[in-house]
Design an enzyme around this catalytic site. Structure first.
Site, short mmCIF file in Angstrom:
data_model
loop_
_atom_site.label_atom_id
_atom_site.label_comp_id
_atom_site.label_asym_id
_atom_site.label_seq_id
_atom_site.Cartn_x
_atom_site.Cartn_y
_atom_site.Cartn_z
N HIS A 65 31.53 40.68 28.19
CA HIS A 65 30.94 39.62 29.01
C HIS A 65 29.42 39.74 29.21
CE1 HIS A 65 35.12 38.78 30.23
NE2 HIS A 65 35.24 40.08 30.43
C1 BDR Z 1 32.79 40.74 34.80
O1 BDR Z 1 33.57 41.62 35.61
C2 BDR Z 1 33.24 42.97 35.34
O2 BDR Z 1 34.39 43.75 35.25
C3 BDR Z 1 32.44 42.96 34.08
O3 BDR Z 1 31.49 44.00 34.09
C4 BDR Z 1 31.79 41.61 34.05
O4 BDR Z 1 30.57 41.60 34.74
C5 BDR Z 1 33.72 39.94 33.92
O5 BDR Z 1 34.59 39.19 34.71
#
Ligand code: BDR
Ligand code: CA
Length: 312
Positions: A242
């Protein structure tokens, strides 16, 4: 080359770590500082992890400031099931040598942003928005020092990854997200609609070992651990990565496509708490407050990351 000043607000976290490394590898970006927030794991660990990532990069000249250890109003929710108990399970990162400044991240953000009116900074949140909201609440004049906010978070039509309605970063601190989305600042959101279209190709993680540097080997070990959770959850061959979408967007916005929309944050309903309610079709008549990305050139995105990691 003129470089863009950025501040990374983060809760490392495997994908946060890759985002930080990609930013540090990019001469077009000047990373002014890294501020940490409680999110994937508690604050002490996200802070240590940020410092370890900078040590891995050989960039402990970039200061780290520890910020909020809990959301504005709600109890902290963490994600050890994804990132492990350290928040960066899967590889041994070097111990930081640079001391942690005795300065709260919000104090540093206020001072830095007030001083940045003539050359505003791009703020890149990769975790819950607690530090950013508190900065805006405590010193509203900081908006003049912010060029734009480009964040990873939310889900327009994709559904949530933490509840059926909400993505993790927004779910953890929906009240902070509400402050940021009502701030009037230029906002760009890289939501799950975008990141779930960029799944790590089957051979990509292993290919990082061929970069021939310590960063590539370490990231390969980290991501091997990280992707096991999403592969099991989604039944896909690869997991999403992400947070680095934020850095890729800054450097090559053409890799992404989306639409300016009105986005509001659900802060009351227990069932849909933290939902990013996105008026994609303009049915509310409310003005657009956010550029919502929902398309990504996945091949170019992973090529970009390989290129960045290969520079260490
Ligand atoms: C987001 O949630 C976190 O676990 C990850 O680092 C990312 O920023 C994705 O939903
Ligand atoms: Ca994150």
């Amino acid at each position: 080359m003129t470089s863009r000043s950025i501040i990374i607000d983060t809760d490392p976290g495997h994908d946060d770590a890759v985002a930080i490394l990609a930013a540090l590898a990019s001469p077009e970006l000047q990373v002014r500082g890294v501020t940490t927030v409680a999110g994937n794991v508690p604050l002490a660990l996200t802070t240590l992890n940020a410092r370890r990532v900078l040590a891995l990069a050989g960039r402990e000249d970039v200061p780290v400031f520890a910020g909020c250890d809990r959301p504005l109003l709600r109890p902290l929710v963490t994600a050890e099931e994804v990132h492990g108990h350290t928040g960066l399970d899967g590889a041994d990162l070097p111990e930081p040598q640079a001391p942690l400044p005795d300065r709260h991240a919000v104090d540093w953000l206020i001072e830095t942003l007030l001083a940045a009116r003539d050359d505003p900074v791009t703020v890149c949140p990769l975790g819950p928005l607690t530090n950013i909201a508190l900065t805006l609440i405590r010193e509203p004049r900081t908006v003049a020092g912010i060029r734009e906010i480009v964040l990873m978070g939310g889900a327009a039509f994709e559904g949530g990854n933490t509840t059926p309605a909400a993505e993790f970063n927004i779910y953890v601190d929906p009240h902070a997200a509400d402050v940021v989305f009502r701030s009037g600042l230029p906002l760009t959101m890289l939501p799950l609609d975008c990141t779930h279209k960029a799944l790590m190709p089957a051979d990509w993680i292993e290919s990082l070992r061929g970069l021939g540097n310590r960063v590539g080997n370490t990231v390969a070990s980290l991501l091997t651990f990280y992707q096991r959770y999403d592969v099991a959850k989604y039944g896909s061959t690869g997991g999403p990565l992400h947070d680095p979408t934020v850095i890729a967007y800054l450097l090559d916005p053409e890799l992404f496509a989306g639409k300016r929309c009105n986005v509001r944050i659900e802060t009351t309903s227990p069932l849909t708490m933290g939902m990013t309610v996105t008026d994609w079709w303009g049915v509310t008549g409310e003005p657009a407050n956010c550029m919502v990305m929902n398309q990504v050139d996945a091949g170019a995105f992973f090529a970009f990351l390989s290129d960045c990691l290969g520079r260490f």
